[in-house]
Design a protein around this motif. Structure first.
Motif, short mmCIF file in Angstrom:
data_model
loop_
_atom_site.label_atom_id
_atom_site.label_comp_id
_atom_site.label_asym_id
_atom_site.label_seq_id
_atom_site.Cartn_x
_atom_site.Cartn_y
_atom_site.Cartn_z
N GLU A 146 0.82 -1.21 0.00
CA GLU A 146 0.00 0.00 0.00
C GLU A 146 0.86 1.26 0.00
O GLU A 146 0.49 2.26 -0.61
CB GLU A 146 -0.93 0.01 1.22
CG GLU A 146 -2.08 -0.94 1.12
CD GLU A 146 -2.99 -0.90 2.35
OE1 GLU A 146 -2.73 -0.10 3.28
OE2 GLU A 146 -3.96 -1.65 2.37
N GLU A 147 2.01 1.22 0.67
CA GLU A 147 2.88 2.39 0.75
C GLU A 147 3.46 2.77 -0.61
O GLU A 147 3.81 3.93 -0.84
CB GLU A 147 4.03 2.14 1.74
CG GLU A 147 3.59 2.01 3.18
CD GLU A 147 3.05 0.59 3.48
OE1 GLU A 147 3.53 -0.39 2.87
OE2 GLU A 147 2.15 0.48 4.32
N ASP A 148 3.59 1.81 -1.52
CA ASP A 148 4.17 2.07 -2.84
C ASP A 148 3.14 2.54 -3.87
O ASP A 148 3.51 2.96 -4.95
CB ASP A 148 4.88 0.82 -3.36
CG ASP A 148 6.15 0.52 -2.60
OD1 ASP A 148 6.73 1.45 -2.00
OD2 ASP A 148 6.58 -0.66 -2.60
N VAL A 149 1.86 2.48 -3.53
CA VAL A 149 0.82 2.90 -4.47
C VAL A 149 0.78 4.43 -4.53
O VAL A 149 0.62 5.10 -3.52
CB VAL A 149 -0.56 2.34 -4.07
CG1 VAL A 149 -1.65 2.89 -4.99
CG2 VAL A 149 -0.55 0.83 -4.10
N VAL A 150 0.98 4.97 -5.72
CA VAL A 150 0.94 6.41 -5.93
C VAL A 150 -0.43 6.83 -6.47
O VAL A 150 -0.99 7.82 -6.05
CB VAL A 150 2.06 6.84 -6.92
CG1 VAL A 150 1.95 8.30 -7.28
CG2 VAL A 150 3.42 6.51 -6.35
N ALA A 151 -0.98 6.06 -7.39
CA ALA A 151 -2.30 6.34 -7.96
C ALA A 151 -2.90 5.02 -8.42
O ALA A 151 -2.18 4.08 -8.78
CB ALA A 151 -2.18 7.30 -9.14
#
Length: 145
Positions: A57-62
Motif C-alpha cells: 500500500e505504501e508504494d501505491v501512488v495512484a
C-alpha cells in the motif's frame, strides 16, 4: 503531494491500473491487470500475461478501476476472418471463391499503361480531362507524331 487512489477492497476482481513506486533511476511504474487480492496491506494484481505482481500500500501512488479488456480482434490475415469478410460482402457461402483464386470482373486482353512522358498529356486539355484519351489503349499501340 496528493495521491489519487480510487480503488478499494470492494474492487477485487476488477481490472485496475496502479502506478507504484519502484527503486531505480525511473522511480515509478504502471501495472495493468486484475486486482486479485488485497490483504495485510499488500495488493496482488494479475497481468494479462498471467504474471502476479504484489504491491505494498505504501508504494501505491495512484490507482483506478478501468473498463474490461475489449474482445480480441481477428487479424485480417487470419483465414477465418477472410472468409467472414468475404461472406459479408458476397452474401452467401456459395459465392465465396476458393482461396488463391483470381477473380476478374471482365476479361482483360492486354494491360495498357498511358505514356506519361508524352508532352501532349501535359498540355492538351482534351488529354488531361477526357478519360478515354487518358487511359485508352491507343496510347500504347498508336505511335505519337
Amino acid at each position: 503531494m496528493v495521491y489519487v487512489v480510487r480503488i478499494t477492497q470492494a474492487d477485487i476482481g476488477a481490472r485496475v491500473m496502479i502506478r507504484r513506486r519502484i527503486p531505480g533511476p525511473i522511480p515509478l511504474s504502471d501495472v495493468l491487470g486484475t486486482l486479485q487480492s488485497w490483504s495485510s496491506r499488500v495488493l496482488t494484481v494479475e497481468t494479462a500475461e498471467g504474471t502476479r505482481i504484489q504491491i505494498t500500500e505504501e508504494d501505491v501512488v495512484a490507482a483506478r478501476v478501468i473498463p474490461p479488456r475489449p474482445p480480441a480482434r481477428r487479424s485480417p490475415t487470419d483465414p477465418a476472418a477472410q472468409v467472414t469478410l468475404a461472406a459479408g460482402r458476397l452474401g452467401t457461402d456459395t459465392d465465396i471463391p476458393a482461396p488463391g483464386t483470381i477473380v476478374r470482373t471482365r476479361p482483360v486482353a492486354q494491360a495498357t499503361i498511358p505514356d506519361m512522358t508524352d508532352p501532349q498529356h501535359m498540355t492538351d486539355p482534351q488529354h488531361m480531362t477526357d478519360p478515354q484519351h487518358m487511359m485508352g489503349p491507343q496510347h500504347m499501340t498508336d505511335p505519337q507524331p
